[in-house]
Design a protein around this motif. Structure first.
Motif, PDB file in Angstrom:
ATOM      1  N   ASP A 213       0.813  -1.220   0.000  1.00  0.00           N
ATOM      2  CA  ASP A 213       0.000   0.000   0.000  1.00  0.00           C
ATOM      3  C   ASP A 213       0.846   1.270   0.000  1.00  0.00           C
ATOM      4  N   LEU A 214       2.165   1.117   0.071  1.00  0.00           N
ATOM      5  CA  LEU A 214       3.051   2.275   0.154  1.00  0.00           C
ATOM      6  C   LEU A 214       3.765   2.518  -1.169  1.00  0.00           C
ATOM      7  N   LYS A 215       3.888   3.785  -1.492  1.00  0.00           N
ATOM      8  CA  LYS A 215       4.706   4.202  -2.624  1.00  0.00           C
ATOM      9  C   LYS A 215       5.846   5.011  -2.036  1.00  0.00           C
ATOM     10  N   GLU A 216       7.072   4.535  -2.264  1.00  0.00           N
ATOM     11  CA  GLU A 216       8.235   5.137  -1.621  1.00  0.00           C
ATOM     12  C   GLU A 216       9.121   5.796  -2.670  1.00  0.00           C
ATOM     13  N   GLN A 217       9.505   7.050  -2.379  1.00  0.00           N
ATOM     14  CA  GLN A 217      10.402   7.777  -3.274  1.00  0.00           C
ATOM     15  C   GLN A 217      11.566   8.327  -2.449  1.00  0.00           C
ATOM     16  N   PHE A 218      12.712   8.429  -3.100  1.00  0.00           N
ATOM     17  CA  PHE A 218      13.876   9.025  -2.461  1.00  0.00           C
ATOM     18  C   PHE A 218      14.239  10.268  -3.254  1.00  0.00           C
ATOM     19  N   VAL A 219      14.167  11.401  -2.586  1.00  0.00           N
ATOM     20  CA  VAL A 219      14.455  12.671  -3.250  1.00  0.00           C
ATOM     21  C   VAL A 219      15.584  13.373  -2.507  1.00  0.00           C
ATOM     22  N   ARG A 220      16.099  14.396  -3.125  1.00  0.00           N
ATOM     23  CA  ARG A 220      17.161  15.165  -2.487  1.00  0.00           C
ATOM     24  C   ARG A 220      16.557  16.052  -1.417  1.00  0.00           C
ATOM     25  N   GLY A 221      17.242  16.091  -0.305  1.00  0.00           N
ATOM     26  CA  GLY A 221      16.767  16.902   0.799  1.00  0.00           C
ATOM     27  C   GLY A 221      17.134  18.353   0.618  1.00  0.00           C
ATOM     28  N   SER A 222      16.704  19.160   1.559  1.00  0.00           N
ATOM     29  CA  SER A 222      17.031  20.578   1.528  1.00  0.00           C
ATOM     30  C   SER A 222      17.339  21.028   2.942  1.00  0.00           C
ATOM     31  N   GLY A 223      17.820  22.248   3.050  1.00  0.00           N
ATOM     32  CA  GLY A 223      18.098  22.799   4.364  1.00  0.00           C
ATOM     33  C   GLY A 223      19.586  22.874   4.624  1.00  0.00           C
ATOM     34  N   PRO A 224      19.961  23.120   5.884  1.00  0.00           N
ATOM     35  CA  PRO A 224      21.384  23.273   6.208  1.00  0.00           C
ATOM     36  C   PRO A 224      22.134  21.950   6.050  1.00  0.00           C
ATOM     37  N   GLY A 225      23.389  22.039   5.741  1.00  0.00           N
ATOM     38  CA  GLY A 225      24.200  20.846   5.575  1.00  0.00           C
ATOM     39  C   GLY A 225      25.141  20.979   4.402  1.00  0.00           C
ATOM     40  N   GLY A 226      24.902  21.972   3.571  1.00  0.00           N
ATOM     41  CA  GLY A 226      25.826  22.278   2.501  1.00  0.00           C
ATOM     42  C   GLY A 226      25.773  21.323   1.337  1.00  0.00           C
ATOM     43  N   GLN A 227      26.947  21.073   0.786  1.00  0.00           N
ATOM     44  CA  GLN A 227      27.065  20.350  -0.467  1.00  0.00           C
ATOM     45  C   GLN A 227      26.592  18.899  -0.348  1.00  0.00           C
ATOM     46  N   SER A 228      26.849  18.261   0.798  1.00  0.00           N
ATOM     47  CA  SER A 228      26.485  16.854   0.940  1.00  0.00           C
ATOM     48  C   SER A 228      24.976  16.653   0.918  1.00  0.00           C
ATOM     49  N   VAL A 229      24.219  17.600   1.433  1.00  0.00           N
ATOM     50  CA  VAL A 229      22.759  17.497   1.424  1.00  0.00           C
ATOM     51  C   VAL A 229      22.242  17.640   0.003  1.00  0.00           C
ATOM     52  N   ASN A 230      22.857  18.502  -0.768  1.00  0.00           N
ATOM     53  CA  ASN A 230      22.386  18.744  -2.125  1.00  0.00           C
ATOM     54  C   ASN A 230      22.728  17.607  -3.083  1.00  0.00           C
ATOM     55  N   LYS A 231      23.722  16.800  -2.768  1.00  0.00           N
ATOM     56  CA  LYS A 231      24.148  15.726  -3.673  1.00  0.00           C
ATOM     57  C   LYS A 231      23.431  14.407  -3.418  1.00  0.00           C
ATOM     58  N   THR A 232      23.110  14.094  -2.172  1.00  0.00           N
ATOM     59  CA  THR A 232      22.567  12.769  -1.841  1.00  0.00           C
ATOM     60  C   THR A 232      21.045  12.794  -1.813  1.00  0.00           C
ATOM     61  N   SER A 233      20.452  11.685  -2.204  1.00  0.00           N
ATOM     62  CA  SER A 233      18.990  11.543  -2.182  1.00  0.00           C
ATOM     63  C   SER A 233      18.614  10.700  -0.975  1.00  0.00           C
ATOM     64  N   ASN A 234      18.638  11.293   0.211  1.00  0.00           N
ATOM     65  CA  ASN A 234      18.305  10.547   1.414  1.00  0.00           C
ATOM     66  C   ASN A 234      17.027  11.059   2.080  1.00  0.00           C
ATOM     67  N   CYS A 235      16.250  11.879   1.404  1.00  0.00           N
ATOM     68  CA  CYS A 235      14.953  12.312   1.907  1.00  0.00           C
ATOM     69  C   CYS A 235      13.919  11.302   1.414  1.00  0.00           C
ATOM     70  N   VAL A 236      13.088  10.796   2.315  1.00  0.00           N
ATOM     71  CA  VAL A 236      12.113   9.761   1.990  1.00  0.00           C
ATOM     72  C   VAL A 236      10.731  10.396   1.895  1.00  0.00           C
ATOM     73  N   VAL A 237      10.034  10.097   0.802  1.00  0.00           N
ATOM     74  CA  VAL A 237       8.645  10.535   0.632  1.00  0.00           C
ATOM     75  C   VAL A 237       7.794   9.281   0.534  1.00  0.00           C
ATOM     76  N   LEU A 238       6.944   9.059   1.537  1.00  0.00           N
ATOM     77  CA  LEU A 238       6.056   7.894   1.562  1.00  0.00           C
ATOM     78  C   LEU A 238       4.642   8.340   1.237  1.00  0.00           C
ATOM     79  N   THR A 239       3.981   7.619   0.356  1.00  0.00           N
ATOM     80  CA  THR A 239       2.587   7.890   0.023  1.00  0.00           C
ATOM     81  C   THR A 239       1.774   6.643   0.323  1.00  0.00           C
ATOM     82  N   HIS A 240       0.740   6.791   1.144  1.00  0.00           N
ATOM     83  CA  HIS A 240      -0.172   5.683   1.433  1.00  0.00           C
ATOM     84  C   HIS A 240      -1.270   5.745   0.390  1.00  0.00           C
TER      85      HIS A 240
END
Length: 148
Positions: free
Chosen positions: A46-73
């Protein structure tokens, strides 16, 4: 019955068992219990899971990695976005916990785990305020009695 120091608000439940390896008590039951039986179970299909790039403080490493999780029920359309840590596995776990909490609040309302915990906190707060007022009135009576 065994008594356990520093567990004043817990009651002991005697063991009713034929097994001699079981100790004299099986479990501890809290004075204020929360009913977890109504918490909905989420199926992975029942879950749709996506991995997107995060935002906010953290600099270059946050902008490069896709470790933000978006779950849709999919049955309810509830969307949860989690970017609380740098670890993808932790974000996946936290996102599922947030989704279960949202579903529980939606389905159960006042009987949800979050609402039950809030009512327990409110009851404790009221009891604490009553105790403070009682002590203050007793102090006032004592001062009045001694000043006369």
């Amino acid at each position: 019955m065994l008594t356990i120091p520093r567990l004043s608000r817990l009651t002991l439940i005697p063991a009713i068992s034929c097994d001699p390896m079981v100790s004299g008590w099986l479990s501890l039951r809290s004075k204020h219990t929360v009913d977890y039986s109504l918490v909905p179970k989420v199926k992975e299909e029942d879950l749709k899971e996506q991995f997107v790039r995060g935002s906010g403080p953290g600099g270059q490493s946050v902008n490069k990695t896709s470790n933000c999780v978006v779950l849709t029920h999919t049955p309810t359309g509830i969307v949860v976005r989690c970017h609380q840590s740098r670890s993808l596995d932790q974000n996946r776990r936290i996102a599922r916990e947030l989704l279960v909490t949202k579903l529980d609040n939606l389905q159960n309302g006042a009987k949800s785990v979050e609402a039950q915990l809030k009512s327990i906190r409110d009851a404790k707060s009221i009891k604490k305020d009553q105790k403070k007022r009682k002590i203050a009135s007793l102090k006032e009576q004592w001062k009045n009695m001694n000043s006369d």
